[in-house]
Each structure stands twice: as structure tokens, then as C-alpha cells.
Design a protein around this motif. Structure first.
Motif, PDB file in Angstrom:
ATOM      1  N   CYS A 269       0.799  -1.228   0.000  1.00  0.00           N
ATOM      2  CA  CYS A 269       0.000   0.000   0.000  1.00  0.00           C
ATOM      3  C   CYS A 269       0.829   1.274   0.000  1.00  0.00           C
ATOM      4  O   CYS A 269       0.373   2.327  -0.444  1.00  0.00           O
ATOM      5  CB  CYS A 269      -0.910   0.022   1.219  1.00  0.00           C
ATOM      6  SG  CYS A 269      -1.621  -1.574   1.635  1.00  0.00           S
ATOM      7  N   CYS A 272       1.311   4.050  -2.752  1.00  0.00           N
ATOM      8  CA  CYS A 272       0.347   5.136  -2.993  1.00  0.00           C
ATOM      9  C   CYS A 272       0.088   5.973  -1.749  1.00  0.00           C
ATOM     10  O   CYS A 272      -0.103   7.173  -1.835  1.00  0.00           O
ATOM     11  CB  CYS A 272      -0.988   4.557  -3.474  1.00  0.00           C
ATOM     12  SG  CYS A 272      -0.924   3.780  -5.096  1.00  0.00           S
ATOM     13  N   HIS A 273       0.050   5.308  -0.579  1.00  0.00           N
ATOM     14  CA  HIS A 273      -0.341   6.007   0.656  1.00  0.00           C
ATOM     15  C   HIS A 273       0.864   6.336   1.521  1.00  0.00           C
ATOM     16  O   HIS A 273       1.669   5.461   1.813  1.00  0.00           O
ATOM     17  CB  HIS A 273      -1.235   5.094   1.516  1.00  0.00           C
ATOM     18  CG  HIS A 273      -2.598   4.884   0.942  1.00  0.00           C
ATOM     19  ND1 HIS A 273      -3.585   5.829   1.010  1.00  0.00           N
ATOM     20  CD2 HIS A 273      -3.139   3.830   0.309  1.00  0.00           C
ATOM     21  CE1 HIS A 273      -4.694   5.357   0.448  1.00  0.00           C
ATOM     22  NE2 HIS A 273      -4.445   4.144   0.006  1.00  0.00           N
ATOM     23  N   MET A 327      -8.395   3.606  -6.386  1.00  0.00           N
ATOM     24  CA  MET A 327      -7.707   2.584  -5.595  1.00  0.00           C
ATOM     25  C   MET A 327      -7.995   1.195  -6.147  1.00  0.00           C
ATOM     26  O   MET A 327      -7.649   0.187  -5.552  1.00  0.00           O
ATOM     27  CB  MET A 327      -8.127   2.685  -4.123  1.00  0.00           C
ATOM     28  CG  MET A 327      -7.565   1.583  -3.270  1.00  0.00           C
ATOM     29  SD  MET A 327      -7.460   1.969  -1.534  1.00  0.00           S
ATOM     30  CE  MET A 327      -7.636   0.315  -0.873  1.00  0.00           C
TER      31      MET A 327
HETATM   32  C1  HEC Z   1      -2.896   2.596  -6.749  1.00  0.00           C
HETATM   33  C2  HEC Z   1      -2.731   3.334  -5.553  1.00  0.00           C
HETATM   34  C3  HEC Z   1      -3.297   2.733  -4.281  1.00  0.00           C
HETATM   35  C4  HEC Z   1      -2.908   1.568  -3.664  1.00  0.00           C
HETATM   36  C5  HEC Z   1      -1.847   0.576  -4.106  1.00  0.00           C
HETATM   37  C6  HEC Z   1      -3.675   1.502  -2.457  1.00  0.00           C
HETATM   38  N1  HEC Z   1      -4.520   2.565  -2.361  1.00  0.00           N
HETATM   39 FE1  HEC Z   1      -5.784   2.981  -0.811  1.00  0.00          FE
HETATM   40  N2  HEC Z   1      -6.482   4.586  -1.799  1.00  0.00           N
HETATM   41  C7  HEC Z   1      -6.037   5.023  -3.029  1.00  0.00           C
HETATM   42  C8  HEC Z   1      -6.813   6.164  -3.435  1.00  0.00           C
HETATM   43  C9  HEC Z   1      -6.651   6.943  -4.728  1.00  0.00           C
HETATM   44  C10 HEC Z   1      -7.749   6.389  -2.409  1.00  0.00           C
HETATM   45  C11 HEC Z   1      -8.817   7.470  -2.368  1.00  0.00           C
HETATM   46  C12 HEC Z   1     -10.084   6.894  -2.884  1.00  0.00           C
HETATM   47  C13 HEC Z   1     -11.194   7.908  -2.883  1.00  0.00           C
HETATM   48  O1  HEC Z   1     -11.656   8.250  -1.780  1.00  0.00           O
HETATM   49  O2  HEC Z   1     -11.582   8.324  -3.963  1.00  0.00           O
HETATM   50  C14 HEC Z   1      -7.491   5.397  -1.398  1.00  0.00           C
HETATM   51  C15 HEC Z   1      -8.194   5.311  -0.173  1.00  0.00           C
HETATM   52  C16 HEC Z   1      -7.878   4.437   0.847  1.00  0.00           C
HETATM   53  C17 HEC Z   1      -8.467   4.460   2.163  1.00  0.00           C
HETATM   54  C18 HEC Z   1      -9.440   5.501   2.692  1.00  0.00           C
HETATM   55  C19 HEC Z   1      -8.610   6.661   3.138  1.00  0.00           C
HETATM   56  C20 HEC Z   1      -9.269   7.713   3.971  1.00  0.00           C
HETATM   57  O3  HEC Z   1      -8.588   8.695   4.209  1.00  0.00           O
HETATM   58  O4  HEC Z   1     -10.398   7.571   4.405  1.00  0.00           O
HETATM   59  C21 HEC Z   1      -7.899   3.450   2.866  1.00  0.00           C
HETATM   60  C22 HEC Z   1      -8.178   3.071   4.312  1.00  0.00           C
HETATM   61  C23 HEC Z   1      -6.977   2.784   1.981  1.00  0.00           C
HETATM   62  N3  HEC Z   1      -6.990   3.428   0.769  1.00  0.00           N
HETATM   63  C24 HEC Z   1      -6.205   1.687   2.352  1.00  0.00           C
HETATM   64  C25 HEC Z   1      -5.339   1.030   1.478  1.00  0.00           C
HETATM   65  C26 HEC Z   1      -4.653  -0.177   1.820  1.00  0.00           C
HETATM   66  C27 HEC Z   1      -4.717  -0.887   3.141  1.00  0.00           C
HETATM   67  C28 HEC Z   1      -3.919  -0.517   0.729  1.00  0.00           C
HETATM   68  C29 HEC Z   1      -3.026  -1.731   0.550  1.00  0.00           C
HETATM   69  C30 HEC Z   1      -3.662  -2.994   0.692  1.00  0.00           C
HETATM   70  C31 HEC Z   1      -4.153   0.489  -0.294  1.00  0.00           C
HETATM   71  N4  HEC Z   1      -5.017   1.399   0.204  1.00  0.00           N
HETATM   72  C32 HEC Z   1      -3.553   0.472  -1.534  1.00  0.00           C
HETATM   73  C33 HEC Z   1      -5.003   4.506  -3.772  1.00  0.00           C
HETATM   74  C34 HEC Z   1      -4.317   3.328  -3.473  1.00  0.00           C
END
Ligand code: HEC
Ligand code: CU
Length: 353
Positions: A269, A272-273, A327
Motif C-alpha cells: 500500500c 500510494c499512501h 484505488m
Molecule cells: C494505486 C494506488 C493505491 C494503492 C496501491 C492503495 N490505495 Fe488505498 N487509496 C487510493 C486512493 C486513490 C484512495 C482514495 C479513494 C477515494 O476516496 O476516492 C485510497 C483510499 C484508501 C483508504 C481511505 C482513506 C481515507 O482517508 O479515508 C484506505 C483506508 C486505503 N486506501 C487503504 C489502502 C490499503 C490498506 C492498501 C493496501 C492494501 C491500499 N489502500 C492500496 C489509492 C491506493
């Protein structure tokens, strides 16, 4: 039949009234202004509504009077033909001009006041400036003078002017906190600036949490592109800033499950985060919400309840909760144990207790 149609209409209006009555909440209602900007905008709304209603009442009274008074019965004579009346024409030209002036003067004055961002551009300004970035479909907030970044939940001090630089990273969005002010477009090729002020008393009534919205149709997830605004006293705000600044390295997870979650997170993760709030991170760490204080949020992805179950639901299938969000499908599918660990880790990410 006719009577039935009438009742349908009446019940429709009753239902609309009932639904709209739900809008009168202090955390989201434009009609319950919660700051200087909202007050000004509300006053303009009241003034223009008053003028419009006044015009309608006067016109309706004249209309009914003429209708009743000059109604013809059996009289077949042709009335006296009048071509133009200076008196009347002057009246119906001057009165609207006066009404428009009454509307224009405060509108123009407020417009300039609302657009006054001189303070934020001054060198060494003491004013709080926040850089807002909008993305499909989430929000990113950077405090350049404090060197911190947060996402989805804007934190602001009450009873002072807060200045905003608004920018979009993909398509046009619009930054709107209904109870406090806006909307102002976020564009890709220029920065829009404005200020807002968050009233302390109103913030208390709203549970210190205002609702923010995207107000520009931007794609399938648009209606879910919300954010929250934590409006707190200056003392509490300063404490929050310090707590955010104190997070240097990625926070150490406590407990076996959370540590396991951190491991998975760092593998799948973190591309991206980001989980540190410092704004010196590379741009690539800002393509998804910053999760440094995720455990303190009030929503998951802005729309789901903030609990472990919803965190797991979100990671399993983001598309189901926010169509078109970015995501989707770029990380491996997780087993239930992995999801448990991830949720445990994410919920433990707090900067304040
Ligand atoms: C390709 C890039 C990418 C990857 C890899 C990714 N994410 Fe995300 N994630 C995003 C994006 C973009 C959003 C925002 C989505 C939206 O709200 O439109 C998001 C949103 C989230 C949120 C909500 C955040 C909030 O502030 O409320 C969580 C929790 C989250 N991701 C967890 C994870 C976890 C755990 C993983 C790994 C298993 C992961 N993400 C992998 C791009 C990614
Ligand atoms: Cu939108």
C-alpha cells in the motif's frame, strides 16, 4: 379524478417539505451560517429574496385589483385607446433600477471583501494558509508554514481568517463547506484563492465537525467526494499541529496484529499512501490519501462509518463504495487475516490521544 390529482400534488409537496426539513442541520446548512463569509452570503440571499418576494406581492395585488375592477360583463363598447403613458413608463423603469441598485451595492461590496486575500500573499504573513488539492475523489490539505499534510479531514482554528490556495490534480472540482462558505472551483492550471472564517459557537453546535462537499460534477464518484472539517479552538489546533509535526518516522505499530498489518501495508500500500504527515515527501507519495492520523478520522474514504469492519470492506472492494475511484485493482487481493491485520494497523494510526 381531478381531486385525486390535487391530493397527489399536495402530498408530493408535503414530502418535499419533509425531506428538505432534514437539511436544517448546523453542520451542513447554508441557512445556518457558521462564519463571517457564510453570514455575508446569507445576508445577500435574504436581501435578494426579500426584493423578489416584494415584487411578486406588488404585481399580484395590482393584477388581482385590475382583474376584478375592470372585468367586462355586457358592455360591448370599445374603451378609450391610450398610446403610452409617460408617468407609468417612468415608474416601471425607475423602480426596477432602484431595486437593482439596492441589490448591486452590497453585492459588489461583499464580492470584493470575500476576494480580499492580501494578507496571505504578504511576506512572513502570520495568517494561516492551507493548500487544498482535489483529486478523483478525495481531498488533500497541506499546511505549508507548519510543514504537514493531511487528507480527507481539514483541521482549522475557529474565530480567525483561514486562507486557502485551491488546486486540482486531475479534473475540475469545487471546494464547498455549505455552512461556512464557498463554492470555489479547483482548477488544474491556476490557483484560486479565498478565505473563510469558522465561528466558534456554531462549530460547537455542529459538534466541531462541518461537512464539506465537491460542488462540481467530476465523475461517477462525485456525489461521494466529501470531506470533513474539524473546527477547533486555536489552542487545540496548535496542539494538533505539534502532534502532527512530532511524527517523524512511520509510527511504530503496537501489538502483534498491528505489526503484521504494518508489514503488509509496507509491501502493498505504501506505494500510494503515505503514513507520515511531513510535506517534504515526494509527489509520488501524494497520489492517495495521507493516512498518518487515519485512526482519528470520522469516516473511511469520506463516506463509510469509521470502524474496522468498514475499513476491511473498503480494502476488499473500493469500487463498490465509490464508483470510479483510483484505488481499484492495483494491489493484491487480501485474505481475511490480512484484512484484519491491516484494519488493526490503520486504526492504530493516531497522532493524538
Ligand atoms: C494505486 C494506488 C493505491 C494503492 C496501491 C492503495 N490505495 Fe488505498 N487509496 C487510493 C486512493 C486513490 C484512495 C482514495 C479513494 C477515494 O476516496 O476516492 C485510497 C483510499 C484508501 C483508504 C481511505 C482513506 C481515507 O482517508 O479515508 C484506505 C483506508 C486505503 N486506501 C487503504 C489502502 C490499503 C490498506 C492498501 C493496501 C492494501 C491500499 N489502500 C492500496 C489509492 C491506493
Ligand atoms: Cu465532484
Amino acid at each position: 379524478m381531478k381531486r385525486l390529482a390535487k391530493w397527489r400534488l399536495v402530498s408530493l409537496f408535503a414530502m418535499i417539505a419533509l425531506v428538505l426539513s432534514g437539511c436544517g442541520k448546523p453542520f451542513v446548512s447554508t441557512l445556518m451560517p457558521a462564519g463571517e463569509v457564510a453570514d455575508m452570503q446569507y445576508d445577500l440571499m435574504k436581501l435578494s429574496t426579500l426584493i423578489m418576494v416584494g415584487v411578486i406581492i406588488v404585481v399580484m395585488i395590482i393584477f388581482v385589483l385590475v382583474f376584478v375592477r375592470y372585468r367586462r360583463k355586457d358592455d360591448k363598447t370599445i374603451p378609450k385607446q391610450v398610446e403610452g403613458s409617460h408617468k407609468l413608463e417612468i415608474i416601471w423603469t425607475v423602480v426596477p433600477i432602484l431595486l437593482l441598485l439596492i441589490l448591486a451595492v452590497p453585492t459588489v461590496a461583499s464580492t470584493f471583501k470575500l476576494a480580499d486575500v492580501d494578507q496571505m500573499d504578504k511576506k512572513n504573513t502570520k495568517a494561516l494558509v492551507i493548500n487544498v488539492r482535489s483529486h478523483l475523489y478525495w481531498w488533500d490539505f497541506e499546511y505549508p508554514s507548519k510543514k504537514i499534510v493531511t487528507s480527507q479531514e481539514l483541521v482549522v482554528p475557529t474565530n480567525e481568517k483561514v486562507y486557502f490556495n485551491l488546486k486540482s490534480m486531475d479534473v475540475k472540482h469545487s471546494f464547498w463547506i455549505p455552512a461556512v462558505g464557498g463554492k470555489l472551483d479547483t482548477n488544474t492550471d491556476n490557483i484560486n484563492k479565498f478565505w473563510l472564517e469558522f465561528d466558534d459557537k456554531r462549530a460547537n453546535e455542529a459538534g466541531n465537525l462541518f461537512y464539506g462537499k465537491c460542488a462540481e460534477l467530476c465523475g461517477p464518484g462525485h456525489a461521494l467526494m466529501d470531506f470533513k472539517v474539524k473546527a477547533i479552538s486555536r489552542d487545540k489546533f496548535d496542539a494538533w499541529v505539534t502532534a502532527m509535526q512530532d511524527v517523524k518516522e512511520p509510527q511504530k505499530a503496537t501489538g502483534a496484529l498491528a505489526s503484521q498489518g504494518q508489514e503488509i501495508f509496507n509491501k502493498s500500500c505504501i506505494g500510494c499512501h503515505a503514513v507520515t504527515p511531513a510535506n517534504k515527501m515526494p509527489e509520488t507519495a501524494r497520489i492517495a490519501p495521507n493516512l498518518s492520523n487515519f485512526g482519528e478520522r470520522s469516516r473511511v474514504a469520506a463516506v463509510l462509518d469509521h470502524n474496522k469492519k468498514e475499513v476491511k470492506n473498503w480494502i476488499k472492494n473500493p469500487e463498490a463504495y465509490k464508483p470510479g475511484n483510483l484505488m481499484t485493482g492495483k494491489y493484491p487481493e487480501m485474505s481475511d487475516e490480512q484484512l484484519d491485520a491491516l484494519a488493526e494497523y490503520l486504526m492504530s494510526l493516531k497522532v493524538q490521544e
